[in-house]
Design an enzyme around this catalytic site. Structure first.
Site, PDB file in Angstrom:
ATOM      1  N   GLU A   1      -4.734   2.118  -4.173  1.00 11.61           N
ATOM      2  CA  GLU A   1      -3.183   2.338  -3.773  1.00 11.61           C
ATOM      3  C   GLU A   1      -2.724   1.495  -3.725  1.00 11.61           C
ATOM      4  O   GLU A   1      -1.372   1.249  -3.197  1.00 11.61           O
ATOM      5  CB  GLU A   1      -2.625   4.089  -3.063  1.00 11.61           C
ATOM      6  CG  GLU A   1      -3.525   3.543  -1.605  1.00 11.61           C
ATOM      7  CD  GLU A   1      -4.823   4.224  -1.908  1.00 11.61           C
ATOM      8  OE1 GLU A   1      -5.031   4.590  -0.040  1.00 11.61           O
ATOM      9  OE2 GLU A   1      -5.586   3.355  -2.446  1.00 11.61           O
TER      10      GLU A   1
ATOM     11  N   HIS B   1      -4.509  14.674  -8.580  1.00 13.49           N
ATOM     12  CA  HIS B   1      -5.440  13.372  -9.512  1.00 13.49           C
ATOM     13  C   HIS B   1      -3.432  12.126 -10.641  1.00 13.49           C
ATOM     14  O   HIS B   1      -3.795  11.578 -10.863  1.00 13.49           O
ATOM     15  CB  HIS B   1      -6.349  12.700  -9.488  1.00 13.49           C
ATOM     16  CG  HIS B   1      -7.363  12.813  -8.990  1.00 13.49           C
ATOM     17  ND1 HIS B   1      -7.216  12.307  -7.633  1.00 13.49           N
ATOM     18  CD2 HIS B   1      -8.590  14.114  -8.616  1.00 13.49           C
ATOM     19  CE1 HIS B   1      -8.140  12.472  -6.858  1.00 13.49           C
ATOM     20  NE2 HIS B   1      -9.272  13.885  -6.961  1.00 13.49           N
TER      21      HIS B   1
ATOM     22  N   ASN C   1      -2.573  12.834  -3.389  1.00 10.83           N
ATOM     23  CA  ASN C   1      -3.330  12.869  -4.720  1.00 10.83           C
ATOM     24  C   ASN C   1      -4.142  13.938  -4.144  1.00 10.83           C
ATOM     25  O   ASN C   1      -3.900  15.297  -5.078  1.00 10.83           O
ATOM     26  CB  ASN C   1      -4.456  12.748  -4.691  1.00 10.83           C
ATOM     27  CG  ASN C   1      -4.590  11.138  -5.391  1.00 10.83           C
ATOM     28  OD1 ASN C   1      -3.560  11.652  -6.722  1.00 10.83           O
ATOM     29  ND2 ASN C   1      -4.755  10.540  -5.348  1.00 10.83           N
TER      30      ASN C   1
ATOM     31  N   ASP D   1       0.898  -0.871   0.395  1.00 16.65           N
ATOM     32  CA  ASP D   1       0.143  -0.145  -0.058  1.00 16.65           C
ATOM     33  C   ASP D   1       0.891   0.908   0.192  1.00 16.65           C
ATOM     34  O   ASP D   1       1.814   0.996   0.323  1.00 16.65           O
ATOM     35  CB  ASP D   1      -0.714  -0.203   0.769  1.00 16.65           C
ATOM     36  CG  ASP D   1      -1.501   1.437   0.927  1.00 16.65           C
ATOM     37  OD1 ASP D   1      -3.190   0.950   0.290  1.00 16.65           O
ATOM     38  OD2 ASP D   1      -1.613   2.164   1.736  1.00 16.65           O
TER      39      ASP D   1
ATOM     40  N   ASP E   1      -2.321   9.121 -10.629  1.00 21.73           N
ATOM     41  CA  ASP E   1      -1.975   8.265 -11.365  1.00 21.73           C
ATOM     42  C   ASP E   1      -0.300   8.222 -11.948  1.00 21.73           C
ATOM     43  O   ASP E   1      -0.022   6.919 -12.108  1.00 21.73           O
ATOM     44  CB  ASP E   1      -2.471   8.553 -12.627  1.00 21.73           C
ATOM     45  CG  ASP E   1      -3.915   8.747 -12.122  1.00 21.73           C
ATOM     46  OD1 ASP E   1      -4.487   8.580 -11.323  1.00 21.73           O
ATOM     47  OD2 ASP E   1      -5.213   9.520 -12.871  1.00 21.73           O
TER      48      ASP E   1
END
Length: 330
Positions: A243, A212, A207, A199, A216
């Site tokens: 994630e 975003h 973010n 994780d 990504d």
């Protein structure tokens, strides 16, 4: 049948002229003695032009002459009826494909007096058959090509259905299918199976801070690091959600899995993806939960994932950028 009757009977000629098939009558030597109207229309020759001449001197292609002479010799020797197909040359030089049915006439003593060939012009039929065969082959090739393209497209769709759209690694569905297969193999071969849940630490704040699009790109970067770290043919790396990533490691013991997990932590650290929103480092880090099982009976995928998730929770609570581990004994 008497020779004089055949040669002098107007009735015989009249009958032959109304027959749609080409009829040619030859004596024992092969000279033409009767040549009906259909023969004249087929070849363009008149009766006077062919009478007492040999067919192979007028109509037969040079490369087929010997074959036709052989057929005639067999007929004259009593091997009749027989059939053969060959080209006839017309007076204008065209080639017509003729299918012949041949027989002979005998005198009162059983001796062969005349050989009779009855021919059907199959040129157009043959062309049509060749055209049909060509179209058939073209259609078969087209079907084969379309089938191949459809197969490739289906394979591509199948691969796409197994892949995560953002990172390009496998998705959760494919991971679960893989785990089901590996569990059966574990039971059969009595080999260990390890799973890692990874994780990204503080990803929500990452973010919120960088947006975003940057988020990504970060996930794609992490996915690439994991995929490059676990590159055995049997290893499987997937995005498990958000994630979170999962690594399936067949034949890897708990001790080996712990070392590999630490190596992955180091690889992410060394990648040095800046993260000013992290409260533990100046870069992106990950936490890893590892679960390992060796079992002689079937067990549920969920139990293995649950153990890895619990280990991941422990790593998060212990401060992140850590590895925690659990083993299942069944």
């Amino acid at each position: 049948m008497n020779e004089d009757i055949l040669l002098t009977s107007g009735m015989a000629g009249a009958v032959l002229d109304v027959v749609h098939a080409a009829v040619v009558v030859m004596d024992r030597e092969g000279r033409i003695v009767l040549f009906n109207k259909a023969c004249q229309e087929l070849t363009g020759y008149t009766v006077s032009e062919v009478e007492n001449r040999y067919p192979w001197d007028l109509f037969i292609l040079p490369e087929e002459t010997e074959e036709v002479k052989t057929v005639f010799s067999k007929l004259a020797a009593g091997d009749f009826p027989n059939n053969h197909t060959n080209y006839w040359l017309t007076k204008s030089g065209d080639r017509r494909l003729v299918e012949w049915s041949n027989t002979a006439l005998l005198d009162d003593h059983g001796a062969i007096t005349y050989v009779i060939g009855t021919g059907i012009d199959i040129t157009e039929r043959s062309r049509a058959e060749r055209l049909i065969e060509t179209h058939k082959i073209e259609l078969e090739n087209l079907v084969a090509e379309r089938t191949y393209k459809l197969h490739k497209a289906n394979k591509k769709l199948e691969r796409m259905a197994h892949k995560d759209g953002l990172t390009g690694i496998y998705n959760r569905r494919y991971c679960n299918d893989t785990l089901e297969r590996e569990i059966r193999r574990v039971v059969r071969d009595a080999k260990p199976l390890s799973v890692m849940l990874c994780d990204v630490d503080f990803f929500k704040t990452y973010n919120d801070t960088f947006g975003h699009v940057a988020g990504d790109e970060c996930l794609k970067d992490i996915a690439g690091i994991i995929a490059r770290t676990f590159h055995r043919a049997s290893d499987m790396v997937a995005r498990y959600g958000g994630e979170e990533f999962i690594v399936v490691l067949p034949d890897i013991s708990a001790e080996e899995a712990a070392v590999l997990a630490e190596n992955l932590l180091e690889a992410v650290w060394d990648r040095n993806i800046p993260n000013s929103s992290s409260s533990i480092a100046d870069r992106v880090t990950i936490s890893i939960g590892v679960a390992t099982i060796r079992s002689d009976r079937l067990f549920e995928v969920a139990s293995l994932i649950r153990a890895a998730d619990q280990a991941l929770y422990e790593a998060k609570n212990a401060g992140r950028n850590l590895v925690r581990q659990r083993s299942l004994n069944q």
